[in-house]
Design a protein around this motif. Structure first.
Motif, PDB file in Angstrom:
ATOM      1  N   ALA A   1     -10.560   6.281   2.584  1.00 12.26           N
ATOM      2  CA  ALA A   1     -11.231   7.569   2.783  1.00 12.26           C
ATOM      3  C   ALA A   1     -10.990   8.515   1.617  1.00 12.26           C
ATOM      4  N   LYS A   2      -9.839   8.399   0.980  1.00 14.97           N
ATOM      5  CA  LYS A   2      -9.502   9.259  -0.163  1.00 14.97           C
ATOM      6  C   LYS A   2      -9.908   8.634  -1.503  1.00 14.97           C
ATOM      7  N   ASN A   3     -10.617   7.499  -1.452  1.00 19.17           N
ATOM      8  CA  ASN A   3     -11.003   6.764  -2.665  1.00 19.17           C
ATOM      9  C   ASN A   3      -9.805   6.406  -3.538  1.00 19.17           C
ATOM     10  N   GLU A   4      -8.691   6.097  -2.899  1.00 18.06           N
ATOM     11  CA  GLU A   4      -7.482   5.688  -3.606  1.00 18.06           C
ATOM     12  C   GLU A   4      -7.316   4.171  -3.622  1.00 18.06           C
TER      13      GLU A   4
ATOM     14  N   GLU B   1      -6.908   5.277   5.476  1.00 23.52           N
ATOM     15  CA  GLU B   1      -6.650   6.580   4.857  1.00 23.52           C
ATOM     16  C   GLU B   1      -6.869   6.515   3.343  1.00 23.52           C
ATOM     17  N   LYS B   2      -6.351   5.482   2.708  1.00 23.31           N
ATOM     18  CA  LYS B   2      -6.519   5.337   1.252  1.00 23.31           C
ATOM     19  C   LYS B   2      -7.986   5.111   0.886  1.00 23.31           C
TER      20      LYS B   2
ATOM     21  N   ARG C   1       1.805   1.260  -4.343  1.00 21.72           N
ATOM     22  CA  ARG C   1       0.654   2.122  -4.627  1.00 21.72           C
ATOM     23  C   ARG C   1      -0.480   1.353  -5.316  1.00 21.72           C
TER      24      ARG C   1
ATOM     25  N   SER D   1       0.810  -1.225   0.000  1.00 19.72           N
ATOM     26  CA  SER D   1       0.000   0.000   0.000  1.00 19.72           C
ATOM     27  C   SER D   1       0.840   1.271   0.000  1.00 19.72           C
TER      28      SER D   1
ATOM     29  N   LYS E   1      -4.090  -0.211  -6.104  1.00 20.94           N
ATOM     30  CA  LYS E   1      -5.412   0.422  -6.161  1.00 20.94           C
ATOM     31  C   LYS E   1      -6.527  -0.540  -5.762  1.00 20.94           C
TER      32      LYS E   1
ATOM     33  N   HIS F   1      -3.067   3.096   7.271  1.00 21.32           N
ATOM     34  CA  HIS F   1      -2.769   3.518   5.896  1.00 21.32           C
ATOM     35  C   HIS F   1      -3.808   2.970   4.909  1.00 21.32           C
TER      36      HIS F   1
END
Length: 142
Positions: free
Chosen positions: A131-134, A128-129, A46, A42, A48, A125
């Motif tokens: 929540a950011k739609n990442e 967080e991802k 990176r 993650s 998805k 982490h």
């Protein structure tokens, strides 16, 4: 026992696969190889998408449903403790008493997939991802 690249037709290097007994993700904080893999993929790769993939006739879930497993397989039983909420949920909804063993096992396996997704969301982490739609987490039953 599933080979991820075969069911997804992925090329070498397309997937970062982490496999273990019962596709278990210990909840955060955990000092485990799973936690290390989650952190690495993650933060450095990176990614998805994360897929938690369970399968029919899962031996780990058979073990989870086996009374007194700790007497025969203490290490496996200890590892499966990360899935005990599956048993609690099945007890509460009455599916732990299903007479059809195939249906009971499929129910446990599907509940475990959902539980491990919830465990995965406990990692800061990952949360967080999300929540950011990442990041998207998928639950598959094969």
């Amino acid at each position: 026992r599933i080979i991820p690249s075969l069911i997804t037709q992925a090329a070498p290097g397309d997937l970062f696969a982490m496999r273990n007994i019962g596709n278990i993700i210990p909840a955060y904080p955990s000092l485990s190889s799973e936690a290390a893999g989650i952190e690495y993929t993650s933060k450095k790769l990176r990614i998805k998408d994360i897929i938690i993939c369970g399968h029919s006739q899962c031996g780990a879930m058979k073990g989870l449903l086996t009374p007194h497993l700790e007497e025969e397989l203490p290490f496996v039983s200890s590892w499966l403790s990360h899935a005990y909420p599956v048993l609690e949920q099945m007890e509460k909804e009455g599916s732990l008493n299903l007479e059809n063993p195939t249906e009971k096992l499929a129910t446990a396996t599907k509940r475990n997939i959902l539980l491990q997704i919830e465990h995965l969301k406990t990692y800061p982490h990952i949360a967080e991802k999300l929540a950011k739609n990442e990041l998207t987490i998928h639950g598959w039953y094969y």
